[in-house]
Motif scaffolding. Structure first.
Motif, short mmCIF file in Angstrom:
data_model
loop_
_atom_site.label_atom_id
_atom_site.label_comp_id
_atom_site.label_asym_id
_atom_site.label_seq_id
_atom_site.Cartn_x
_atom_site.Cartn_y
_atom_site.Cartn_z
N MET A 118 0.89 -1.31 -0.01
CA MET A 118 0.00 0.02 0.02
C MET A 118 1.05 1.24 -0.05
O MET A 118 0.79 2.23 -0.99
N ALA A 119 1.83 1.44 0.76
CA ALA A 119 2.84 2.12 0.87
C ALA A 119 3.40 2.69 -0.37
O ALA A 119 3.77 4.17 -0.82
N ALA A 120 3.62 1.76 -1.31
CA ALA A 120 4.01 1.92 -2.75
C ALA A 120 3.17 2.76 -3.49
O ALA A 120 3.44 3.28 -4.59
N GLU A 121 1.84 2.58 -3.28
CA GLU A 121 0.88 3.30 -4.00
C GLU A 121 0.34 4.52 -3.21
O GLU A 121 -0.46 5.27 -3.70
N ALA A 122 0.86 4.99 -2.09
CA ALA A 122 0.61 6.16 -1.43
C ALA A 122 0.94 7.38 -2.04
O ALA A 122 2.12 7.54 -2.43
N ARG A 123 0.09 8.44 -2.04
CA ARG A 123 0.45 9.48 -2.74
C ARG A 123 1.01 10.84 -1.79
O ARG A 123 1.59 11.67 -2.19
N TYR A 124 0.85 10.52 -0.62
CA TYR A 124 1.20 11.64 0.32
C TYR A 124 2.35 11.39 1.29
O TYR A 124 2.70 10.16 1.43
N GLY A 125 2.74 12.28 1.96
CA GLY A 125 4.03 12.24 2.80
C GLY A 125 4.01 11.66 4.23
O GLY A 125 4.61 11.47 5.00
N LEU A 126 2.61 11.83 4.75
CA LEU A 126 2.09 11.36 5.98
C LEU A 126 1.56 10.19 5.84
O LEU A 126 0.41 10.11 5.05
#
Length: 393
Positions: A118-126
């Motif tokens: 999921m983190a690999a697809e995350a858009r944001y820095g938080l």
């Protein structure tokens, strides 16, 4: 007699200090950062169908927050929890929701493999890592993000109150509200927050990278703890949010409670053996009972036991009912001594053996809580249910 009296003294001091820590935390002035609302990606690992899953997921879609994304992840696209997530996505078309299916190499801790995907697809820095059995109010993201206005803060986590069903569930929830949550408040005062919790851990990408990313915790049982602990070791600070979330506890039977608690206890012992052993000094209820049995005719023993038990009940009521607003704990306060004796037995059991059964597989816990697979193991019906609902994580 001397040992029992000593433990009564130390436990009574611990209960009094926990009262002070709770009062200090819940009565402090919240520092509001008006206009501060950096975008957040919410990571929701799914393994099975939790009780109230739809409302749990939907509560994150109703946030009064300027910009956020929700990613639901599993390693099985046919997981029933994923079906609920898809329904939520249809019902909230204005929310940025994506389903991520982890198809990469398996990790010893499957939850962490899903988080990494999921983190690999995350858009944001938080990134907010939040378990699938958590339900929140509409200001959750806003309150959780407030400490992040300080660039030195890398992690923010939060307390929770548990909603349960049945006797075993209520016993489990009572322990969480009157034993574990007070220990979090004591830790905050003594050494600062240095861990995360599955109730919600907000982390900067930079802090996660400094800690080695999700790969650094992929082989460990206590992923929530390490998600907060490793960034602190890397130089970031962790804070405890003012928000208290709802935990939909799935414990159904006493056997399930025992299996879950022993796995949790052995995980703590593997990571912090001295700290785990030191919990003996907080076992006021069994020490009071032992003191009354061994020196019941001595008036001083009765007074010490009574004072210890009174402080234990006061602390339990103040933290659970007064601070956490846990209505179930308020109704079941009379069960605290029984729960303490039960918990003491489980605390002792964790010293004998280093294996746990998790999601149908048997693991040995190596030093530091690393999972060492010992192959497929026979698994009870209760354990299967825990694995199915994701409570094993």
């Amino acid at each position: 007699v001397v040992a029992a009296a000593t433990i009564c003294f130390t436990a009574a001091g611990y209960y009094a200090f926990a009262l002070y820590c709770a009062r200090d935390f819940f009565r402090r002035d919240a520092r509001r950062q008006r206009g501060f609302g950096p975008p957040i990606t919410i990571l929701k690992p799914i393994c099975g169908l939790d009780r109230g899953a739809y409302e749990n997921f939907a509560s994150f879609c109703r946030q009064h927050y300027p910009q956020f994304q929700i990613l639901f992840g599993s390693d099985d696209e046919n997981d029933p929890g994923i079906a609920v997530a898809r329904q939520v996505a249809r019902d909230f078309p204005d929310v940025d929701i994506r389903i991520v299916i982890h198809r990469g190499p398996p990790t010893a801790n499957p939850k962490v493999g899903n988080l990494a995907a999921m983190a690999a697809e995350a858009r944001y820095g938080l990134l907010l890592v939040s378990d699938s059995d958590i339900r929140v109010g509409p200001w959750h993201l806003s309150t959780l993000a407030e400490p992040m206005a300080d660039p030195g803060v890398g992690v923010v986590t939060c307390l929770y109150r548990s909603d349960a069903r049945g006797f075993a569930g209520h016993l489990d929830a009572l322990g969480l509200s009157t034993d574990f949550q007070p220990s979090v408040l004591v830790a905050r005062k003594l050494e600062g927050i240095s861990f995360g919790m599955g109730s919600g851990t907000l982390i900067r990408r930079t802090a996660l990278a400094a800690a080695g990313g999700f790969g650094a915790i992929a082989d460990f049982l206590a992923d929530d703890y390490l998600l907060g602990n490793l960034p602190v070791r890397s130089g970031y600070r962790a804070e405890l949010s003012a928000d208290v979330v709802e935990h939909e506890l799935s414990t159904a039977t006493l056997r399930g409670l025992v299996e879950h608690q022993i796995r949790w206890n052995r995980g703590i012992r593997a990571m912090r053996p001295l700290g785990y052993a030191g919990l003996l000094l907080t076992q006021g209820t069994p020490a009071s009972l032992g003191l009354l049995i061994l020196a019941g005719d001595f008036p001083g023993a009765r007074v010490l036991a009574a004072v210890t038990l009174a402080l234990r009940l006061w602390m339990a009521w103040y933290v659970a009912a007064g601070c956490l607003r846990d209505a179930a704990a308020r109704r079941a306060l009379w069960l605290v001594p029984a729960r303490d004796l039960f918990g003491f037995g489980l605390w002792l059991c964790a010293f004998f053996g280093d294996s746990v059964v998790w999601r149908g597989r048997r693991f040995r816990l190596a030093q530091g809580g690393r999972l060492v697979s010992q192959g497929v193991d026979g698994i009870s019906e209760t354990e299967s249910e825990l694995a199915r609902t994701g409570i094993a994580s």
